[in-house]
Design an enzyme around this catalytic site. Structure first.
Site, short mmCIF file in Angstrom:
data_model
loop_
_atom_site.label_atom_id
_atom_site.label_comp_id
_atom_site.label_asym_id
_atom_site.label_seq_id
_atom_site.Cartn_x
_atom_site.Cartn_y
_atom_site.Cartn_z
N ASP A 63 -11.71 9.01 -35.68
CA ASP A 63 -13.10 9.27 -35.34
C ASP A 63 -13.22 10.36 -34.28
OD1 ASP A 63 -14.05 7.48 -37.16
OD2 ASP A 63 -14.37 5.85 -35.73
N GLY A 64 -12.25 10.42 -33.36
CA GLY A 64 -12.28 11.48 -32.35
C GLY A 64 -12.20 12.86 -32.98
N ASN A 139 -21.90 11.72 -30.31
CA ASN A 139 -22.08 10.30 -30.01
C ASN A 139 -23.02 10.05 -28.85
OD1 ASN A 139 -20.69 9.04 -32.03
ND2 ASN A 139 -18.98 8.34 -30.77
N ASP A 169 -23.85 1.34 -12.54
CA ASP A 169 -22.63 2.09 -12.82
C ASP A 169 -22.89 3.35 -13.64
OD1 ASP A 169 -21.22 0.23 -11.44
OD2 ASP A 169 -20.29 -0.72 -13.18
N THR A 180 -23.12 2.81 -32.30
CA THR A 180 -22.12 1.77 -32.55
C THR A 180 -20.87 1.97 -31.69
OG1 THR A 180 -21.31 3.08 -34.43
CG2 THR A 180 -22.88 1.32 -34.91
N ALA A 181 -20.90 2.93 -30.77
CA ALA A 181 -19.73 3.19 -29.93
C ALA A 181 -19.97 2.61 -28.54
CB ALA A 181 -19.46 4.69 -29.90
N TYR A 182 -19.88 3.43 -27.50
CA TYR A 182 -20.05 2.96 -26.12
C TYR A 182 -21.41 2.26 -25.95
CZ TYR A 182 -19.60 3.32 -20.97
OH TYR A 182 -19.49 3.07 -19.62
N ASN A 183 -22.42 2.78 -26.61
CA ASN A 183 -23.77 2.23 -26.48
C ASN A 183 -23.82 0.74 -26.81
OD1 ASN A 183 -26.88 2.39 -26.59
ND2 ASN A 183 -26.35 1.76 -28.67
#
Length: 304
Positions: A63-64, A139, A169, A180-183
């Site tokens: 994905d990266g 993203n 933070d 669907t990632a960090y979020n």
């Protein structure tokens, strides 16, 4: 009838299986008479890629690699077909077997569907530097506290209107692709692909009242840094920073203003007709699955 398709292969050679996968991809292209050229790619590549006659981009990696390919090629407006050589493969919709089986319809008959994925443009300005940084992300854009991890304070404006102040933070602004990632890990909402919206999600906010919010893609989000952690000579990597798609791109300091908006270019992703977003969400991210520990415990108790 000659095949006028020209594929540009962006290959992440850091992946262990990528050599064998790329060989099969090239064999499939050769069998169809598809002209192809190959360049290296990877999550840390930043230089823009020129199409040089290409009509489709094939990204081989995780994905990266897809994120990197989107940032490097969105200006070309060419469709991106992702072949997974990594672990999760949420963005790379094809594995090598599904690509080979569908290569003729995609690259010879040109019968494929695409989805347009909006991207983020993020810029930093200060009193001394009207534009000290400018970059894009597929993203998310994140303002993160950074070492030594003391709380930071941010002031938020939406389309020029004052919003809340945040202590915590950090803050992230996510596209639907990045939802669907960090979020989602930070408690933000999952947003369906193709939506023209952003999610604004706090990171460990020091308030129970602060909740994620979804805003139109036309919205301009401006974050002013009121309190930050600063880097120093002994630890230059410390301090509050702007992070795009998981990569620190610039430190930020008190008084800096970060503007986040929809980028002019979008990423065009080739869809795999043998799978769909919701199936992928369920099978790879386990959407709606009950917690495994509880399920195992109940199964164990039922067997007593």
């Amino acid at each position: 009838m000659p095949n006028h398709t020209h594929a540009l292969l962006l290959v992440n050679h850091e992946r262990p299986a990528v050599g064998a996968i790329t060989s099969r991809v090239r064999d499939a292209l050769d069998s169809l008479g598809v002209k192809h050229t190959q360049i290296s790619d990877g999550p840390h590549e930043t230089s823009l890629v020129e199409p040089n006659g290409a009509t489709i981009i094939i990204a081989v990696g995780g994905d990266g690699t897809i994120l990197s390919t989107a940032r490097r090629t969105a200006h070309t407006k060419l469709p991106i077909l992702g072949i997974n050589a990594g672990r999760l493969g949420f963005l790379a919709q094809f594995d090598v077997d599904s690509f080979v089986s569908q290569a003729k319809s995609i690259l010879h008959d040109n019968t494929y569907e695409t989805t347009s994925h909006i991207m983020i443009e993020a810029s930093i300005s200060s009193k001394m530097h009207p534009q000290k940084y400018l970059g894009t992300a597929l993203n998310e854009a994140v303002i993160t506290a950074g070492p030594p991890y003391r709380m930071i304070e941010l002031d938020i404006e939406l389309d020029g209107q004052p919003g809340p102040q945040l202590s915590g933070d950090g803050l992230l602004v996510s596209t639907p692709t990045g939802s669907t990632a960090y979020n989602v890990s930070a408690g933000g909402p999952i947003i369906g692909p193709g939506s023209d919206v952003f999610a604004i999600t706090p990171i460990a906010a020091h308030s129970l009242a602060y909740r994620p919010i979804v805003v139109p893609g036309s919205c301009s989000v401006v974050i002013e840094v009121l309190r930050a952690n600063d880097s120093n000579d002994s630890n230059p990597d410390a301090g509050t920073a702007l992070v795009l798609d998981g990569h620190i791109v610039s430190s930020v300091h008190v008084g800096d203003r970060i503007t986040i908006k929809r980028a002019d270019n979008a990423a065009t992703i080739v869809e795999n007709p043998q799978s769909n977003y919701w199936e992928t969400l369920t099978t790879k991210l386990h959407w709606g699955h009950e917690p495994r520990v509880d399920a195992q415990r109940r199964n164990g108790e039922a067997g007593k």
